[in-house]
Design an enzyme around this catalytic site. Structure first.
Site, PDB file in Angstrom:
ATOM      1  N   SER A  37      -0.759  -6.150   2.168  1.00 18.44           N
ATOM      2  CA  SER A  37      -1.228  -7.016   1.101  1.00 18.44           C
ATOM      3  C   SER A  37      -2.636  -6.593   0.665  1.00 18.44           C
ATOM      4  O   SER A  37      -2.829  -5.460   0.230  1.00 18.44           O
ATOM      5  CB  SER A  37      -1.176  -8.472   1.574  1.00 18.44           C
ATOM      6  OG  SER A  37      -1.236  -9.369   0.490  1.00 18.44           O
TER       7      SER A  37
ATOM      8  N   ASP B  10      10.192 -10.517  -1.114  1.00 19.11           N
ATOM      9  CA  ASP B  10       8.761 -10.819  -1.230  1.00 19.11           C
ATOM     10  C   ASP B  10       8.498 -11.576  -2.534  1.00 19.11           C
ATOM     11  O   ASP B  10       8.762 -11.069  -3.620  1.00 19.11           O
ATOM     12  CB  ASP B  10       7.961  -9.510  -1.204  1.00 19.11           C
ATOM     13  CG  ASP B  10       6.467  -9.735  -1.039  1.00 19.11           C
ATOM     14  OD1 ASP B  10       5.976 -10.831  -1.374  1.00 19.11           O
ATOM     15  OD2 ASP B  10       5.781  -8.790  -0.593  1.00 19.11           O
TER      16      ASP B  10
ATOM     17  N   HIS C  18       7.125 -11.338   2.467  1.00 21.18           N
ATOM     18  CA  HIS C  18       5.843 -10.630   2.336  1.00 21.18           C
ATOM     19  C   HIS C  18       5.338 -10.062   3.658  1.00 21.18           C
ATOM     20  O   HIS C  18       4.386  -9.300   3.667  1.00 21.18           O
ATOM     21  CB  HIS C  18       4.801 -11.595   1.757  1.00 21.18           C
ATOM     22  CG  HIS C  18       3.536 -10.943   1.322  1.00 21.18           C
ATOM     23  ND1 HIS C  18       3.499  -9.879   0.441  1.00 21.18           N
ATOM     24  CD2 HIS C  18       2.239 -11.198   1.655  1.00 21.18           C
ATOM     25  CE1 HIS C  18       2.245  -9.511   0.237  1.00 21.18           C
ATOM     26  NE2 HIS C  18       1.463 -10.291   0.966  1.00 21.18           N
TER      27      HIS C  18
END
Length: 337
Positions: free
Chosen positions: A111, A245, A273
């Site tokens: 991320s 995700d 995610h």
């Protein structure tokens, strides 16, 4: 995420994976480290901490030196009124590695940590052996409306309200409903709640908002790395994404894969995610295979200058060992041996 503990329950490579600290530029930096051998740097996402890698660190530490820091403003690291931009985080990673005496690493970023990893590879290519991007930010402007909303004025008050007992109960019920309905957001909801739970005070919430606003505004992600993908020419690169995700949609994986010819793409179909948390055994296997089948990227300062001057992406060799390399007029700055 839940702040990392200082316990010694996890073990890898014969040493306890405990929380350690170093002071760099006057700020206390927390990190976990275990194992011996070539180094892997695991960089967590926004609101998270090194504890997020708890399921993959012990196995990796049997073969590698694994380092997982708490980014400044996160986990057990200090949370000053400071610069929380991607370049500042990349500098912080370089300085921590310098303190630890680590010259080169395979970067694994999740991320926000993926965006930090890309920035690190851009700023310090001579210190990067491979690049692994996991549900990474920084590829396209699109991002979940939840993060866009959190970047708006008044977000700190909202984060504080989410921790109220009544609101927390309602959120818990909402998460159960999302999971029962088998929605994409339901896959990630428990981890997203842990982000909220890891912001217990105003200092933590302020650091979170500062970090978020450095990379996201109401329109989405502020910048992308697509304009600099050509500089990764020859860098062994792998993208790992959860097929469900909802935070950074899996379409970004395809965009990054196309923008970085020769990269490897792994989709965890049932994951959201956090694919390394959903299926840590598969994640470890994929990462081990990627490292085993690629060579650390060498670095040429002269070719780096050529790439900057020409700004020509050109074909890129495959990251896999033994795969035929694409022909180019000039050798790439970073090429597997």
């Amino acid at each position: 995420m839940t702040p990392p503990s200082s316990g010694t329950g996890q073990r890898g490579g014969g040493s306890a994976i405990r929380l350690r600290h170093r002071t760099v530029h006057g700020y206390r930096r927390a990190f976990r480290m275990a194992g011996k051998g070539r180094a892997i740097l695991l960089i967590h996402g926004i609101g998270d901490s090194s504890d997020t890698w708890r399921d993959v660190m012990p196995g990796l530490a049997r073969s590698y030196r694994v380092i997982a820091p708490d980014l400044l403003g996160h986990g057990a690291s200090d949370k000053p009124r400071a610069d929380y931009s991607l370049p500042a985080y990349a500098n912080g990673m370089r300085d921590l590695l310098g303190v630890l005496g680590v010259e080169r690493v395979t970067l694994v970023g999740h991320s926000l940590g993926g965006a930090v990893a890309m920035q690190f590879a851009y700023q310090f290519p001579e210190r990067c052996e491979r690049l692994v991007l996991v549900g990474t930010g920084g590829i396209s402007h699109q991002v979940t409306p939840l993060l866009r909303a959190a970047s708006l004025p008044g977000a700190e008050l909202l984060l504080m309200a989410l921790r109220l007992p009544t609101m927390r109960t309602q959120l818990g019920l909402a998460v159960k409903a999302l999971r029962f309905l088998d929605t994409g957001l339901g896959v990630d909801a428990p981890d997203l709640l842990r982000v909220v739970d890891a912001l217990p005070d105003g200092t933590s919430r302020s650091a979170f908002i500062r970090t978020l606003r450095a990379v996201v505004d109401w329109r989405g992600q502020v910048g992308t790395m697509l304009d600099r993908c050509y500089l990764a020419q020859g860098m062994p690169t792998m993208l790992v994404w959860g097929g469900r995700d909802q935070v950074v949609p899996a379409t970004h994986a395809g965009l990054g894969h196309v923008a970085m010819p020769g990269s490897r793409l792994e989709i965890f179909e049932d994951a959201g995610h956090f694919p390394f948390r959903t299926d840590p055994q598969r994640f470890e296997r994929v990462l081990r295979d990627f490292i085993a089948t690629t060579e650390p990227a060498p670095y040429s300062a002269e070719q780096w200058r050529r790439l900057l001057r020409n700004r020509t992406p050109g074909p890129r060799p495959s990251a896999s060992r033994g795969t035929a390399r694409a022909a180019t007029n000039d050798p790439p700055a970073l090429r597997p041996a």
